[in-house]
Scaffold this active site. Structure first.
Site, short mmCIF file in Angstrom:
data_model
loop_
_atom_site.label_atom_id
_atom_site.label_comp_id
_atom_site.label_asym_id
_atom_site.label_seq_id
_atom_site.Cartn_x
_atom_site.Cartn_y
_atom_site.Cartn_z
N ASN A 210 26.13 42.17 42.79
CA ASN A 210 26.71 43.15 41.97
C ASN A 210 26.39 42.87 40.55
O ASN A 210 25.28 41.99 40.28
CB ASN A 210 28.59 42.90 41.82
CG ASN A 210 28.88 41.35 41.58
OD1 ASN A 210 28.71 41.18 40.41
ND2 ASN A 210 29.42 40.81 42.44
N ASP A 308 38.96 34.06 49.89
CA ASP A 308 39.54 34.50 48.50
C ASP A 308 39.58 33.11 47.64
O ASP A 308 40.33 32.27 48.23
CB ASP A 308 40.81 35.21 48.39
CG ASP A 308 40.95 35.79 46.85
OD1 ASP A 308 41.09 35.07 46.00
OD2 ASP A 308 41.28 36.75 47.01
N ILE A 309 38.59 32.75 47.11
CA ILE A 309 38.49 31.46 46.32
C ILE A 309 39.77 31.08 45.35
O ILE A 309 40.53 30.09 45.34
CB ILE A 309 37.19 31.17 45.58
CG1 ILE A 309 36.08 31.45 46.57
CG2 ILE A 309 37.03 29.96 45.20
CD1 ILE A 309 34.69 31.51 45.80
N PHE A 325 40.95 36.93 37.16
CA PHE A 325 40.47 38.13 36.41
C PHE A 325 40.38 39.29 37.45
O PHE A 325 40.60 38.99 38.69
CB PHE A 325 38.98 38.22 35.84
CG PHE A 325 38.54 37.73 34.63
CD1 PHE A 325 39.00 36.32 34.33
CD2 PHE A 325 38.19 38.55 33.58
CE1 PHE A 325 38.63 35.91 33.19
CE2 PHE A 325 38.01 38.17 32.27
CZ PHE A 325 38.30 36.94 32.03
N LYS A 339 47.66 41.61 41.82
CA LYS A 339 46.81 40.52 42.37
C LYS A 339 47.59 39.08 41.54
O LYS A 339 47.76 37.99 42.32
CB LYS A 339 45.42 40.43 41.54
CG LYS A 339 44.56 41.55 42.23
CD LYS A 339 43.20 41.54 41.80
CE LYS A 339 42.45 42.52 42.81
NZ LYS A 339 41.09 43.08 42.14
O1 PMT Z 1 29.49 38.65 34.03
P1 PMT Z 1 29.70 39.60 33.19
O2 PMT Z 1 28.57 40.76 33.05
O3 PMT Z 1 29.98 39.26 31.83
O4 PMT Z 1 30.97 40.53 33.49
C1 PMT Z 1 32.35 39.99 33.41
C2 PMT Z 1 33.40 40.54 34.65
C3 PMT Z 1 33.40 42.20 34.40
C4 PMT Z 1 32.47 40.22 36.05
C5 PMT Z 1 34.34 39.71 34.62
O5 PMT Z 1 34.98 39.98 33.06
C6 PMT Z 1 35.30 39.87 35.60
O6 PMT Z 1 36.09 40.92 35.65
N1 PMT Z 1 35.59 39.33 36.88
C7 PMT Z 1 36.33 39.60 37.92
C8 PMT Z 1 35.46 40.28 38.66
C9 PMT Z 1 36.23 40.55 40.22
O7 PMT Z 1 35.17 40.46 41.19
O8 PMT Z 1 37.37 40.77 40.14
P2 PMT Z 1 38.19 41.15 41.59
O9 PMT Z 1 39.51 42.01 41.05
O10 PMT Z 1 37.32 41.62 42.68
O11 PMT Z 1 38.83 39.75 41.97
C10 PMT Z 1 40.15 39.18 41.36
C11 PMT Z 1 40.17 37.79 41.22
O12 PMT Z 1 39.87 36.99 42.62
C12 PMT Z 1 38.67 37.44 40.22
O13 PMT Z 1 39.43 36.19 39.40
C13 PMT Z 1 37.79 36.71 41.24
O14 PMT Z 1 36.96 35.77 40.62
C14 PMT Z 1 38.56 36.19 42.23
N2 PMT Z 1 38.23 36.44 43.56
C15 PMT Z 1 37.73 37.35 44.19
C16 PMT Z 1 37.33 37.60 45.62
C17 PMT Z 1 37.20 36.30 46.30
N3 PMT Z 1 36.52 36.38 47.58
N4 PMT Z 1 37.28 35.17 45.84
C18 PMT Z 1 37.67 35.38 44.50
O15 PMT Z 1 37.98 34.10 43.93
#
Ligand code: PMT
Length: 402
Positions: A210, A308-309, A325, A339
């Site tokens: 991504n 999901d970490i 995030f 979330k």
């Molecule tokens: O890196 P940049 O270009 O500066 O951009 C920053 C960002 C937009 C990536 C950052 O600000 C951000 O929003 N990060 C979260 C991105 C994301 O994948 O969000 P999500 O809604 O899909 O995931 C929710 C949370 O679960 C996140 O904290 C993610 O790290 C975590 N996660 C998700 C899936 C997974 N399998 N394991 C996780 O830990």
């Protein structure tokens, strides 16, 4: 920025195998600007050479005897007054017990009783000895009277066992010692972050990823260092330089990221998941480059869900203060709240993405920090500024939650 400039560090070394690492520790303390003098306990000389310690510290080494000659003309009270901090590394179970009892039977124990400087100890012992009830009670008591406990680390031990009891690495100890002097809101705390994208391989030359640049996560790592924390950054592939004093662990896939996080999570006070982790990975990774099929216009890739970490960290028996995030293109607050609750987080940063000016790969960002009873808007600003504000709010909530 972590620094020991103009600080006098009295390094006490006791008789454990980890003492062989102490010349490196002296170097690391001096690299941060410290003046270092070394005091050996009675048995420490069996594990490390006085000459090596003298060479790296630039001072003659004090041993266990308290006669004027062995103290190189500096009385033990003067030495106790000289110190801005006393670091005992390694600290054996025996020494910890003697320190707890206030014994003053050799130079090092006497110095600890005589000084009013901050004392820090880096325990190092067999994992059973560390787990022993008496040792744990001694540690609790020392903590209650203000002694800083640095470590121990877990892993392979000199005795062949595996577990908690290894001395922290010299670089970590030097930084933790510097953090004792920091007055930042996270001084002495450990923060782990994930940042950047993950790369889920399809074959040796292709994969699914991504647009995360890592900017947001790296800026938060930097802000946490500025706040006095010891920072571990588990990062997917990015083109960014690792900020100073950040311990970076490079990973590629979501599974790699999960392994690195879980291996190092035990000692963390705060965890912040900023990485854009792939929710799915291809079921099969081809050994050779996948060839184009001339007779088919479509191709199907079967994917399987990644762990999901973030949720895994929050579900630990003793979880750190856990911040996620949520990158959303629509209904940002509603999805972020979902979330927060589903993953049992302490806080979530709702990040609107999909436009051109905030989110993935942009220099600026704009987020809402949501907890179960609060919502704080961080107006659009550079990711560096957003990161500093986020760390400020995280440390307030973390310190309240303790
Ligand atoms: O890196 P940049 O270009 O500066 O951009 C920053 C960002 C937009 C990536 C950052 O600000 C951000 O929003 N990060 C979260 C991105 C994301 O994948 O969000 P999500 O809604 O899909 O995931 C929710 C949370 O679960 C996140 O904290 C993610 O790290 C975590 N996660 C998700 C899936 C997974 N399998 N394991 C996780 O830990």
């Amino acid at each position: 920025m972590l620094s020991l400039v103009n600080k006098n560090i009295l390094l006490g070394i006791t008789g454990g195998i980890a003492a062989y690492k102490t010349p490196d520790l002296v170097r690391r303390l001096r690299d941060l600007g410290a003046n270092v003098q070394v005091v050996l306990s009675k048995n420490a000389g069996d594990f490390v050479s006085e000459i090596a310690l003298q060479a790296v510290s630039g001072h003659s080494v004090h041993n266990y005897k308290m006669d004027a000659e062995s103290e190189s003309g500096m009385g033990h009270i003067d030495l106790a007054r000289w110190a801005d901090a006393v670091l005992i590394a390694p600290a054996t179970a025996n020494f910890i017990a003697r320190l707890k009892n206030g014994e003053a039977d050799e130079l090092l124990t006497t110095l600890c009783v005589a000084t009013n400087a901050q004392i820090a100890i880096a325990p190092a012992m067999n994992q059973q000895m560390w787990a022993n009830q008496a040792t744990q009670e001694n540690i609790k008591h020392l903590e209650s009277i203000g002694v800083a406990i640095l470590g121990p680390d877990s892993g392979d031990q000199a005795c062949g066992e595996v577990g908690l009891g290894r001395m922290l690495q010299p670089i970590d100890l030097a930084e933790r010692t510097a953090a004792l002097f920091e007055t930042g809101s996270l001084a002495g705390k450990s923060v782990m972050l994930t940042a950047g994208p993950t790369w889920e391989a399809l074959d040796p030359v292709r994969g699914i990823t991504n647009h995360s640049s890592g900017l947001m996560g790296y800026a938060i790592a930097q802000a946490a260092v500025e706040a006095g924390a010891k920072v571990t950054l588990v990062t997917g592939p990015t083109h960014l330089a690792v900020p100073n004093h950040v311990n970076a662990i490079n990973v590629v896939s979501a599974l790699d990221m999960q392994a690195a996080v879980m291996e190092n999570i035990e000692s963390q006070d705060i965890f912040i998941g900023v990485a854009a982790v792939a929710d799915y990975r291809p079921v099969e990774v081809a050994d050779c480059k996948i060839k184009k099929k001339t007779d088919e216009d479509t191709m199907t890739i079967t994917m399987v869900k990644n762990p999901d970490i973030l949720a895994g960290v929050a579900a630990l028996e003793k979880p750190p203060f856990t911040v996620g995030f949520a990158a959303e293109t629509n209904d940002v607050e509603q999805y972020a709240r979902g979330k927060l609750e589903r993953k049992k987080l302490d806080m979530i940063a709702a990040n609107h993405v999909g436009g051109n000016t905030t989110g993935f790969g942009t220099p600026d960002n704009e987020i809402k920090l949501i907890t179960k009873d609060d919502i704080i808007q961080l107006e659009k600003a550079s990711k560096t500024q957003i990161a500093r504000q986020l760390i400020e709010h995280v440390s307030i909530k973390f310190n309240k939650a303790k």
